[in-house]
Scaffold this motif. Structure first.
Motif, PDB file in Angstrom:
ATOM      1  N   MET A   1       1.658   8.844  -5.358  1.00 53.09           N
ATOM      2  CA  MET A   1       1.836   7.407  -5.380  1.00 53.09           C
ATOM      3  C   MET A   1       0.963   6.715  -6.417  1.00 53.09           C
ATOM      4  N   THR A   2      -0.163   7.271  -6.749  1.00 53.36           N
ATOM      5  CA  THR A   2      -1.114   6.562  -7.589  1.00 53.36           C
ATOM      6  C   THR A   2      -0.589   6.291  -8.996  1.00 53.36           C
ATOM      7  N   SER A   3       0.573   6.839  -9.369  1.00 55.08           N
ATOM      8  CA  SER A   3       1.111   6.566 -10.696  1.00 55.08           C
ATOM      9  C   SER A   3       1.659   5.138 -10.807  1.00 55.08           C
ATOM     10  N   ILE A   4       1.900   4.474  -9.684  1.00 53.34           N
ATOM     11  CA  ILE A   4       2.387   3.100  -9.713  1.00 53.34           C
ATOM     12  C   ILE A   4       1.190   2.168  -9.742  1.00 53.34           C
ATOM     13  N   SER A   5       1.114   1.397 -10.815  1.00 55.07           N
ATOM     14  CA  SER A   5       0.025   0.451 -10.991  1.00 55.07           C
ATOM     15  C   SER A   5       0.441  -0.905 -10.428  1.00 55.07           C
ATOM     16  N   ILE A   6      -0.410  -1.475  -9.602  1.00 54.62           N
ATOM     17  CA  ILE A   6      -0.139  -2.779  -8.999  1.00 54.62           C
ATOM     18  C   ILE A   6      -0.889  -3.865  -9.774  1.00 54.62           C
ATOM     19  N   HIS A   7      -2.206  -3.735  -9.830  1.00 58.26           N
ATOM     20  CA  HIS A   7      -3.121  -4.682 -10.470  1.00 58.26           C
ATOM     21  C   HIS A   7      -4.469  -3.960 -10.540  1.00 58.26           C
ATOM     22  N   PRO A   8      -5.245  -4.170 -11.585  1.00 52.12           N
ATOM     23  CA  PRO A   8      -6.529  -3.448 -11.680  1.00 52.12           C
ATOM     24  C   PRO A   8      -7.418  -3.588 -10.447  1.00 52.12           C
ATOM     25  N   THR A   9      -7.462  -4.761  -9.832  1.00 49.59           N
ATOM     26  CA  THR A   9      -8.288  -4.953  -8.635  1.00 49.59           C
ATOM     27  C   THR A   9      -7.784  -4.103  -7.478  1.00 49.59           C
ATOM     28  N   VAL A  10      -6.477  -4.057  -7.298  1.00 46.76           N
ATOM     29  CA  VAL A  10      -5.882  -3.275  -6.213  1.00 46.76           C
ATOM     30  C   VAL A  10      -5.997  -1.791  -6.518  1.00 46.76           C
ATOM     31  N   ASP A  11      -5.668  -1.413  -7.758  1.00 40.06           N
ATOM     32  CA  ASP A  11      -5.687   0.004  -8.130  1.00 40.06           C
ATOM     33  C   ASP A  11      -7.075   0.614  -8.015  1.00 40.06           C
ATOM     34  N   SER A  12      -8.109  -0.208  -8.201  1.00 44.31           N
ATOM     35  CA  SER A  12      -9.478   0.308  -8.108  1.00 44.31           C
ATOM     36  C   SER A  12      -9.942   0.420  -6.661  1.00 44.31           C
ATOM     37  N   HIS A  47      -4.332 -12.274  -1.987  1.00 42.52           N
ATOM     38  CA  HIS A  47      -3.210 -11.339  -1.884  1.00 42.52           C
ATOM     39  C   HIS A  47      -2.692 -10.934  -3.266  1.00 42.52           C
ATOM     40  N   ALA A  48      -1.998  -9.814  -3.281  1.00 47.12           N
ATOM     41  CA  ALA A  48      -1.247  -9.408  -4.470  1.00 47.12           C
ATOM     42  C   ALA A  48       0.071 -10.167  -4.404  1.00 47.12           C
ATOM     43  N   CYS A  49       0.477 -10.768  -5.523  1.00 42.99           N
ATOM     44  CA  CYS A  49       1.677 -11.601  -5.511  1.00 42.99           C
ATOM     45  C   CYS A  49       2.628 -11.191  -6.635  1.00 42.99           C
ATOM     46  N   GLY A  50       3.889 -11.033  -6.284  1.00 41.33           N
ATOM     47  CA  GLY A  50       4.890 -10.654  -7.267  1.00 41.33           C
ATOM     48  C   GLY A  50       5.534 -11.828  -7.972  1.00 41.33           C
ATOM     49  N   CYS A  51       5.177 -13.041  -7.602  1.00 46.29           N
ATOM     50  CA  CYS A  51       5.752 -14.240  -8.215  1.00 46.29           C
ATOM     51  C   CYS A  51       5.582 -14.188  -9.738  1.00 46.29           C
ATOM     52  N   THR A  52       6.604 -14.571 -10.449  1.00 47.42           N
ATOM     53  CA  THR A  52       6.576 -14.500 -11.917  1.00 47.42           C
ATOM     54  C   THR A  52       5.852 -15.670 -12.558  1.00 47.42           C
ATOM     55  N   LYS A  53       5.429 -16.665 -11.778  1.00 47.49           N
ATOM     56  CA  LYS A  53       4.771 -17.840 -12.356  1.00 47.49           C
ATOM     57  C   LYS A  53       3.265 -17.676 -12.518  1.00 47.49           C
ATOM     58  N   TYR A  54       2.682 -16.718 -11.814  1.00 40.46           N
ATOM     59  CA  TYR A  54       1.233 -16.528 -11.887  1.00 40.46           C
ATOM     60  C   TYR A  54       0.833 -15.699 -13.095  1.00 40.46           C
ATOM     61  N   TRP A  55      -0.376 -15.945 -13.567  1.00 35.57           N
ATOM     62  CA  TRP A  55      -0.961 -15.154 -14.634  1.00 35.57           C
ATOM     63  C   TRP A  55      -1.279 -13.753 -14.106  1.00 35.57           C
ATOM     64  N   LYS A  56      -1.048 -12.774 -14.945  1.00 35.84           N
ATOM     65  CA  LYS A  56      -1.379 -11.386 -14.618  1.00 35.84           C
ATOM     66  C   LYS A  56      -2.127 -10.783 -15.796  1.00 35.84           C
ATOM     67  N   PRO A  57      -3.119  -9.941 -15.528  1.00 35.90           N
ATOM     68  CA  PRO A  57      -3.772  -9.261 -16.645  1.00 35.90           C
ATOM     69  C   PRO A  57      -2.798  -8.288 -17.319  1.00 35.90           C
ATOM     70  N   GLU A  58      -3.088  -7.943 -18.528  1.00 41.01           N
ATOM     71  CA  GLU A  58      -2.256  -7.018 -19.304  1.00 41.01           C
ATOM     72  C   GLU A  58      -1.918  -5.767 -18.479  1.00 41.01           C
ATOM     73  N   GLY A  59      -0.627  -5.459 -18.376  1.00 40.80           N
ATOM     74  CA  GLY A  59      -0.168  -4.254 -17.701  1.00 40.80           C
ATOM     75  C   GLY A  59      -0.029  -4.369 -16.193  1.00 40.80           C
ATOM     76  N   ALA A  60      -0.454  -5.475 -15.589  1.00 37.68           N
ATOM     77  CA  ALA A  60      -0.359  -5.632 -14.136  1.00 37.68           C
ATOM     78  C   ALA A  60       1.059  -6.029 -13.744  1.00 37.68           C
ATOM     79  N   VAL A  61       1.540  -5.464 -12.653  1.00 42.74           N
ATOM     80  CA  VAL A  61       2.851  -5.803 -12.122  1.00 42.74           C
ATOM     81  C   VAL A  61       2.729  -7.015 -11.188  1.00 42.74           C
TER      82      VAL A  61
END
Length: 190
Positions: A1-12, A47-61
């Protein structure tokens, strides 16, 4: 499962919540003259949010987003670099015009979240803020081009990280919104 990146904060596996966290300073990504926003007190509903309006760091889903009372949010430095991303949106996301990082987004219209500002806690200079506790609007990542065939794996990865995935907000927040709406319609006593 770890191949799916969510967000650096979550992944760490960030779990460094400190009960004595009393706020801090959010900093944009500019190397010089960064925007700094002070937050008094802890954040809520991170929370982790999938909304497309929020800023995300480079590469974060997903983004990582929380709220703080707007009265506890203050621009400390370089306010001239801030602009509202979409003036017609409910959340008035103030972003740095140079690096694009969303610094805070107050809700000012009549809404259950009026008086709250949305912030990205990973922008805090220090640690100790409340860890993400759930995932919201998970299906929305498809709207940004994410392959729908991978959604079961995304939800499994979120659960693996201790974040229950929802395609809305978590039940407590949805109950709060429905209660506010019912009271405003006169269906429930105020």
């Amino acid at each position: 499962m770890t191949s799916i990146s969510i967000h650096p904060t979550v992944d760490s596996g960030y779990r460094a919540t400190d009960a004595s966290f009393s706020g801090g300073t959010l900093v944009c990504n500019c190397a010089s003259n960064p925007v700094k926003v002070g937050i008094k007190g802890d954040i809520a509903h991170n929370h982790a949010c999938g909304c497309t309006k929020y800023w995300k760091p480079e590469g974060a889903v997903f983004s990582v987003v929380a709220v703080a009372p707007t009265e506890n949010v203050e621009v400390l430095e370089n306010s001239d670099k801030l602009a509202v991303v979409d003036p017609s949106a409910l959340i008035q996301r103030h972003a740095c015009k140079e690096c694009g990082v969303h610094m805070y987004g107050p809700v000012e219209r009549d809404h259950p979240f009026k008086g709250l500002s949305f912030v990205h806690p990973e922008r805090f200079e220090g640690k100790g803020w409340a860890a993400p506790g759930f995932a919201a609007f998970v299906s929305s990542i498809i709207e940004s081009g994410y392959d729908p065939a991978n959604m079961d794996a995304v939800r499994a990865r979120l659960k693996e990280q201790g974040l229950e995935p929802y395609d809305c907000l978590n039940p407590a927040l949805m109950d709060y919104i429905a209660t506010w709406t019912a009271k405003n319609k006169g269906v429930l006593a105020v």
